[in-house]
Motif scaffolding. Structure first.
Motif, PDB file in Angstrom:
ATOM      1  N   ALA A  55       0.819  -1.308   0.052  1.00  0.00           N
ATOM      2  CA  ALA A  55       0.033   0.011   0.118  1.00  0.00           C
ATOM      3  C   ALA A  55       0.976   1.104  -0.116  1.00  0.00           C
ATOM      4  O   ALA A  55       0.422   2.277  -0.607  1.00  0.00           O
ATOM      5  N   LEU A  56       1.893   1.366   0.749  1.00  0.00           N
ATOM      6  CA  LEU A  56       2.947   2.426   0.917  1.00  0.00           C
ATOM      7  C   LEU A  56       3.575   2.595  -0.393  1.00  0.00           C
ATOM      8  O   LEU A  56       3.683   3.635  -0.911  1.00  0.00           O
ATOM      9  N   GLU A  57       3.996   1.454  -1.009  1.00  0.00           N
ATOM     10  CA  GLU A  57       4.582   1.434  -2.670  1.00  0.00           C
ATOM     11  C   GLU A  57       3.748   2.128  -3.506  1.00  0.00           C
ATOM     12  O   GLU A  57       4.122   2.974  -4.342  1.00  0.00           O
ATOM     13  N   THR A  58       2.209   1.706  -3.623  1.00  0.00           N
ATOM     14  CA  THR A  58       1.589   2.131  -4.236  1.00  0.00           C
ATOM     15  C   THR A  58       1.029   3.729  -3.901  1.00  0.00           C
ATOM     16  O   THR A  58       0.904   4.568  -4.958  1.00  0.00           O
ATOM     17  N   ASP A  59       0.908   3.879  -2.975  1.00  0.00           N
ATOM     18  CA  ASP A  59       0.614   5.479  -2.594  1.00  0.00           C
ATOM     19  C   ASP A  59       1.739   5.918  -1.376  1.00  0.00           C
ATOM     20  O   ASP A  59       1.315   5.743   0.025  1.00  0.00           O
ATOM     21  N   PRO A  60       2.742   6.328  -1.518  1.00  0.00           N
ATOM     22  CA  PRO A  60       3.835   6.893  -0.679  1.00  0.00           C
ATOM     23  C   PRO A  60       3.086   7.830   0.403  1.00  0.00           C
ATOM     24  O   PRO A  60       3.675   8.013   1.357  1.00  0.00           O
ATOM     25  N   SER A  61       2.342   8.665  -0.077  1.00  0.00           N
ATOM     26  CA  SER A  61       1.673   9.821   0.823  1.00  0.00           C
ATOM     27  C   SER A  61       0.843   9.056   2.109  1.00  0.00           C
ATOM     28  O   SER A  61       0.688   9.768   3.114  1.00  0.00           O
ATOM     29  N   LEU A  62       0.524   7.546   1.840  1.00  0.00           N
ATOM     30  CA  LEU A  62       0.092   6.993   3.015  1.00  0.00           C
ATOM     31  C   LEU A  62       0.869   7.100   4.318  1.00  0.00           C
ATOM     32  O   LEU A  62       0.492   6.951   5.465  1.00  0.00           O
ATOM     33  N   ALA A  63       2.222   7.154   4.143  1.00  0.00           N
ATOM     34  CA  ALA A  63       3.141   7.104   5.041  1.00  0.00           C
ATOM     35  C   ALA A  63       2.986   8.189   6.108  1.00  0.00           C
ATOM     36  O   ALA A  63       3.016   8.138   7.452  1.00  0.00           O
ATOM     37  N   SER A  64       2.364   9.388   5.808  1.00  0.00           N
ATOM     38  CA  SER A  64       2.161  10.458   6.551  1.00  0.00           C
ATOM     39  C   SER A  64       0.738  10.203   7.398  1.00  0.00           C
ATOM     40  O   SER A  64       0.522  11.064   8.376  1.00  0.00           O
ATOM     41  N   GLN A  65      -0.141   9.549   7.023  1.00  0.00           N
ATOM     42  CA  GLN A  65      -1.310   9.182   7.408  1.00  0.00           C
ATOM     43  C   GLN A  65      -1.124   8.196   8.445  1.00  0.00           C
ATOM     44  O   GLN A  65      -2.173   7.888   9.249  1.00  0.00           O
ATOM     45  N   LEU A  66      -0.428   7.159   8.356  1.00  0.00           N
ATOM     46  CA  LEU A  66      -0.095   6.051   9.386  1.00  0.00           C
ATOM     47  C   LEU A  66       0.536   6.489  10.336  1.00  0.00           C
ATOM     48  O   LEU A  66       1.707   7.144  10.445  1.00  0.00           O
ATOM     49  N   PRO A  67       0.584   5.693  11.729  1.00  0.00           N
ATOM     50  CA  PRO A  67       1.539   5.710  12.785  1.00  0.00           C
ATOM     51  C   PRO A  67       2.794   5.438  12.314  1.00  0.00           C
ATOM     52  O   PRO A  67       3.115   4.376  11.519  1.00  0.00           O
ATOM     53  N   ALA A  68       3.931   6.100  13.017  1.00  0.00           N
ATOM     54  CA  ALA A  68       5.237   5.780  12.372  1.00  0.00           C
ATOM     55  C   ALA A  68       5.549   4.416  12.801  1.00  0.00           C
ATOM     56  O   ALA A  68       6.498   3.729  11.869  1.00  0.00           O
ATOM     57  N   GLU A  69       5.122   3.979  13.777  1.00  0.00           N
ATOM     58  CA  GLU A  69       5.559   2.493  14.181  1.00  0.00           C
ATOM     59  C   GLU A  69       4.899   1.504  13.032  1.00  0.00           C
ATOM     60  O   GLU A  69       5.410   0.282  12.729  1.00  0.00           O
ATOM     61  N   VAL A  70       3.644   1.839  12.426  1.00  0.00           N
ATOM     62  CA  VAL A  70       3.295   1.066  11.457  1.00  0.00           C
ATOM     63  C   VAL A  70       4.103   1.037  10.262  1.00  0.00           C
ATOM     64  O   VAL A  70       4.510   0.051   9.455  1.00  0.00           O
ATOM     65  N   VAL A  71       4.552   2.221   9.702  1.00  0.00           N
ATOM     66  CA  VAL A  71       5.251   2.294   8.709  1.00  0.00           C
ATOM     67  C   VAL A  71       6.799   1.841   9.118  1.00  0.00           C
ATOM     68  O   VAL A  71       7.401   0.950   8.127  1.00  0.00           O
ATOM     69  N   ALA A  72       7.300   1.868  10.121  1.00  0.00           N
ATOM     70  CA  ALA A  72       8.515   1.137  10.437  1.00  0.00           C
ATOM     71  C   ALA A  72       8.494  -0.401  10.399  1.00  0.00           C
ATOM     72  O   ALA A  72       9.117  -1.223   9.916  1.00  0.00           O
ATOM     73  N   ALA A  73       7.297  -0.931  10.830  1.00  0.00           N
ATOM     74  CA  ALA A  73       6.886  -2.514  10.966  1.00  0.00           C
ATOM     75  C   ALA A  73       6.936  -2.956   9.657  1.00  0.00           C
ATOM     76  O   ALA A  73       7.332  -4.011   9.199  1.00  0.00           O
TER      77      ALA A  73
END
Length: 194
Positions: A55-73
């Motif tokens: 999902a992050l690869e398809t839409d990199p802007s999601l990284a700013s909408q998800l908690p940092a720990e989710v992106v790191a995981a």
């Protein structure tokens, strides 16, 4: 399956699973704990499951909408799953009708449902009255009844995971888990992904 401490919660055991199952078990446990924070007697809740890294690869802007720990995981584990609660579910008289009305776009990798039920031991079920009103009164008044919350998820590739909490043992470290704890509900959730 063996148990190891969950780094996020040292009081709850964490099953050590093959890598392809761990992300799903983690997602179901997270969903069940999220619903548990609302207490008992809640409505049926449905979640879409998506692979976070994809999902992050398809839409990199999601990284700013998800908690940092989710992106790191997701960066650590490409199988990490994000759950998205579905609101405005279609009206339905029962679970079968609700699940029968659900369909998912190809971007959804799996689905989960959380619901509460009252269960009786098999011997008590055998003497339940046939009349629906009398059966409900019997069920609600039976001394051996157990209120349970079931969180069940299935993936398009066939993997499934369940978590079951009882009101009598309402603690994060007392939640039962497994691949096929609620087989009928697993099949119903899988059917929504077809």
């Amino acid at each position: 399956m063996t148990e190891a401490p969950d780094p996020a919660d040292s009081t709850a055991p964490r099953l050590v699973l093959p890598p392809e199952e761990q992300a799903l078990a983690d997602a179901v446990r997270e969903i069940e704990r999220h619903v548990a924070t609302g207490g008992w007697d809640g409505p049926v809740r449905v979640f879409a499951l998506v692979e976070t890294a994809r999902a992050l690869e398809t839409d990199p802007s999601l990284a700013s909408q998800l908690p940092a720990e989710v992106v790191a995981a997701a960066r650590r584990d490409p199988r990490h799953l994000t759950s998205v609660e579905q609101e405005d579910l279609p009206p339905a008289d029962d679970i079968e009708s609700l699940l029968g009305a659900l369909t998912w776009p190809p971007t959804v990798d799996g689905a989960a449902i959380v619901l509460e039920r009252v269960v009786l031991p098999p011997a008590a079920e055998a003497t339940m009255p046939a009349d629906p009103d009398a059966a409900l009164a019997y069920l609600l008044g039976h001394p051996d009844r157990q209120d349970v919350r079931m969180a069940v998820a299935a993936m398009r590739d066939g993997r499934a995971w369940c978590a079951v909490r009882t009101r009598a043992n309402d603690a994060d470290d007392a939640v039962g888990q497994g691949r096929d704890v609620v087989p009928g509900l697993i099949d119903a959730v899988r059917a929504t992904l077809s």
